[in-house]
Structure formats: structure tokens, C-alpha cells
Design a protein around this motif. Structure first.
Motif, mmCIF file in Angstrom:
data_model
loop_
_atom_site.group_PDB
_atom_site.id
_atom_site.type_symbol
_atom_site.label_atom_id
_atom_site.label_comp_id
_atom_site.label_asym_id
_atom_site.label_seq_id
_atom_site.Cartn_x
_atom_site.Cartn_y
_atom_site.Cartn_z
ATOM 1 N N HIS B 85 0.703 -0.430 1.626
ATOM 2 C CA HIS B 85 0.078 -1.669 1.775
ATOM 3 C C HIS B 85 -1.118 -1.829 1.573
ATOM 4 C CE1 HIS B 85 -0.256 -6.334 2.633
ATOM 5 N NE2 HIS B 85 0.964 -6.280 1.836
ATOM 6 N N TYR B 89 -2.728 -3.069 -1.509
ATOM 7 C CA TYR B 89 -3.836 -4.431 -1.209
ATOM 8 C C TYR B 89 -5.548 -4.598 -2.170
ATOM 9 C CZ TYR B 89 -6.139 -8.602 0.455
ATOM 10 O OH TYR B 89 -6.755 -9.858 0.966
ATOM 11 N N ASP B 90 -5.409 -2.621 -1.682
ATOM 12 C CA ASP B 90 -6.959 -2.680 -1.962
ATOM 13 C C ASP B 90 -6.887 -2.552 -3.311
ATOM 14 O OD1 ASP B 90 -7.964 -3.038 0.710
ATOM 15 O OD2 ASP B 90 -7.868 -0.390 1.004
ATOM 16 N N ARG B 93 -5.906 -6.894 -4.625
ATOM 17 C CA ARG B 93 -6.827 -7.379 -4.544
ATOM 18 C C ARG B 93 -8.361 -7.457 -5.321
ATOM 19 N NH1 ARG B 93 -5.349 -11.516 -3.101
ATOM 20 N NH2 ARG B 93 -6.384 -12.417 -4.310
ATOM 21 N N PRO B 120 1.440 -12.702 0.098
ATOM 22 C CA PRO B 120 2.401 -12.067 0.359
ATOM 23 C C PRO B 120 3.803 -11.746 1.018
ATOM 24 C CG PRO B 120 0.443 -11.410 2.240
ATOM 25 C CD PRO B 120 0.111 -12.706 1.185
ATOM 26 N N ASP B 132 7.623 -5.062 1.394
ATOM 27 C CA ASP B 132 6.511 -5.814 1.303
ATOM 28 C C ASP B 132 6.125 -5.888 0.002
ATOM 29 O OD1 ASP B 132 5.890 -6.230 3.517
ATOM 30 O OD2 ASP B 132 6.242 -3.648 4.036
ATOM 31 N N PHE B 134 4.112 -8.102 -3.208
ATOM 32 C CA PHE B 134 2.741 -8.915 -3.301
ATOM 33 C C PHE B 134 3.293 -10.116 -4.190
ATOM 34 C CE2 PHE B 134 0.963 -5.296 -1.225
ATOM 35 C CZ PHE B 134 0.115 -6.184 -0.725
#
Lengths: 140, 147
Positions: B85, B89-90, B93, B120, B132, B134
């Protein structure tokens, strides 16, 4: 007939904070409205109909809306405190890639407003005008 | 390739560069899938904006599916899911995500700053697979305006 496959529009505000203003930090541009304004000299004939318009003192007017932020929560509060601009303050916009007509030296007008509520981030609204012959605060 | 396929492929391209070694697929695929896996899917939202422009808002999500492990809800499996996750994310975003997506496939433009992520979401199914996700909204068109 050509297929419609997209149109290059000028979407949003690009770059850091959307705009760069000398000395102003923690302002994230949300929206901007800019208009051309002037004074008008009207000449009428004997019947009262307008027969000539003299446009003078042509200048720009804009209202900039921001969300205030900071490097930390305390900095965000400090930036909020510093955000309320006194009328007559000069703001120098050095860069606004998505609306280059905003670049230049603007004079803050009456009505600068910081607003907040329990459910939103603090917001700043700055009404400004740009005159060709007003580029600095006059000395005493 | 239709617009939703292009956006799905663009997300796959971005994530494959950032997260090698993990199976990453588009929503429309015929791949034999296992877990962990990242699925990038997209769907249209509303009419074109503005009318007759060929520009559209698309909805979708990047979903990370991971197995709960040999022992259901084991701590190690949860850490692995959280680590994956974090990598996603990195990768997503970042300030130039629109430009990266545009570069990801041919004849495609995501307008600058027009990638909006929703909060999220996460969940799990009865088979013990965690998800999970996005969720995103993207404003794009099927022409390359960058070149």
C-alpha cells in the motif's frame, strides 16, 4: 469529418501553489477572476443618445481565492494571521503559469477577507487592482 | 484503444515502473491472477466536459489485493499488505502524476492537476483477500497534446 478526440483546455492552476507572490507563503490558489475595467466619458447628442465613448484609466481588477496552509499546524495558524492584507499593500505576482495575465504588481483593495468554520480550512479572499502607474506604496 | 483502457494502461505503466515484481493488471484483462495483485480499472462518469470537446471525466480505482496469509489475518500478511500500500501511495501521490499518466500510453492526455483522489477505502472478502483501494477521478482525452 474529423473525429472529436479531445480539446486542449487550460485546466486548473499548475505549479507550486498555482501562483507565486513575493513575500507571501502558505497561500494555495483555488480560483481567480480577472477583468478589465475603466472609467468612461460619454458624449450624447441633443436627443440624449450616446454618440461617443471615451475609455480611460483602463486597468485590471482581480479577486484571488486561497486556502491557507503551513509547514505545520502552528505555521498554518501563523500564515493565517499574516494573510489579512491591508488595503494599499502591493502584491507582486512573479509567476502564474496558467494565467500569465495575473503576473505583475497589484494593489490590495478594501475587502480582503479571511474566513473559516469548524468544517473547512481557513480561506483567504484578496481583491486587487492593477494600474500602470501605481507600482509601489507612496512614501510619506 | 478506448479511453478507459488507456487510463487503466497508464496507471499500470506508472506502477510497473515504481513497483517491479508485483503483478499489476488493467481492469479489462485475461491474465491468470493471484495475490498479491494490483488492479487498475476505470469507468466513465457523465457526459463530455465541455460538450463536443472530446474531454471526459473518468472514475476508477487502483486496487491492491493481498491474501490474509496461512493464518488468517496474520501480522506478517498485514505488514506485507501495508508495505505494498505504501509503495502504491508513494508512486501515485506525486505532483506530476498527470504528466506520468500522459506519458504512460500513446495518444492520451491527462490534463495537468486533473487527477483527484478520493479517500482510500479498504475491505476484505470471505475468501480472506484484503482489498485496499485508491479511488480517483481523472480529466482526460484520447489525444496526445504533450507532443
Amino acid at each position: 469529418m474529423a473525429a472529436i478526440k479531445g480539446t486542449a483546455v487550460n485546466f486548473g492552476f499548475t505549479g507550486t501553489d498555482g501562483i507565486t507572490i513575493t513575500g507571501c507563503t502558505g497561500w494555495m490558489l483555488q480560483s481567480a477572476e480577472q477583468s478589465k475595467a475603466c472609467d468612461l466619458e460619454v458624449v450624447r447628442n441633443a436627443a440624449g443618445e450616446e454618440v461617443s465613448h471615451g475609455f480611460y484609466n483602463i486597468h485590471d481588477e482581480a479577486t484571488l481565492e486561497y486556502v491557507i496552509y503551513g509547514a505545520g499546524l502552528a505555521a498554518a495558524i501563523a500564515n493565517t494571521t499574516a494573510a489579512l492584507q491591508t488595503p494599499g499593500t502591493m502584491l507582486v505576482v512573479t509567476a502564474c503559469a496558467s494565467m500569465t495575465t495575473l503576473e505583475g504588481t497589484w494593489e490590495v483593495q478594501a475587502g480582503c477577507k479571511v474566513s473559516g468554520s469548524n468544517t473547512t480550512a481557513k480561506r483567504l479572499s484578496v481583491p486587487v487592482k492593477k494600474f500602470a502607474n501605481i507600482t509601489a506604496v507612496a512614501g510619506n | 484503444m478506448n479511453l478507459t483502457d488507456k487510463l487503466e494502461s497508464a496507471f499500470v505503466s506508472v506502477l510497473q515502473s515504481a513497483i517491479p515484481g508485483v503483478q499489476i493488471v488493467t481492469g479489462k484483462n485475461a491474465t491468470v491472477k493471484g495475490v498479491p495483485i494490483i488492479i487498475c480499472w476505470a469507468d466513465g462518469q457523465g457526459e463530455e466536459d465541455p460538450p463536443f470537446s472530446g474531454n471526459y471525466w473518468l472514475n476508477g480505482a487502483v486496487e491492491i489485493k493481498g491474501h490474509a496469509g496461512p493464518v488468517k489475518n496474520s501480522a506478517a500478511a498485514k505488514v506485507a499488505q501495508q508495505d505494498l500500500h505504501g509503495l502504491v501511495y508513494d508512486a501515485l501521490r506525486v505532483t506530476d502524476i498527470a504528466e506520468q499518466l500522459t506519458a504512460g500510453v500513446a495518444d492520451f492526455t491527462v490534463f495537468p492537476n486533473a487527477v483527484l483522489f478520493d479517500a482510500p477505502v479498504s475491505g476484505n472478502d470471505d475468501a480472506g483477500v484484503w482489498t485496499d483501494a485508491f479511488p480517483f477521478r481523472v480529466y482526460c482525452c484520447p489525444t496526445d497534446f504533450a507532443s
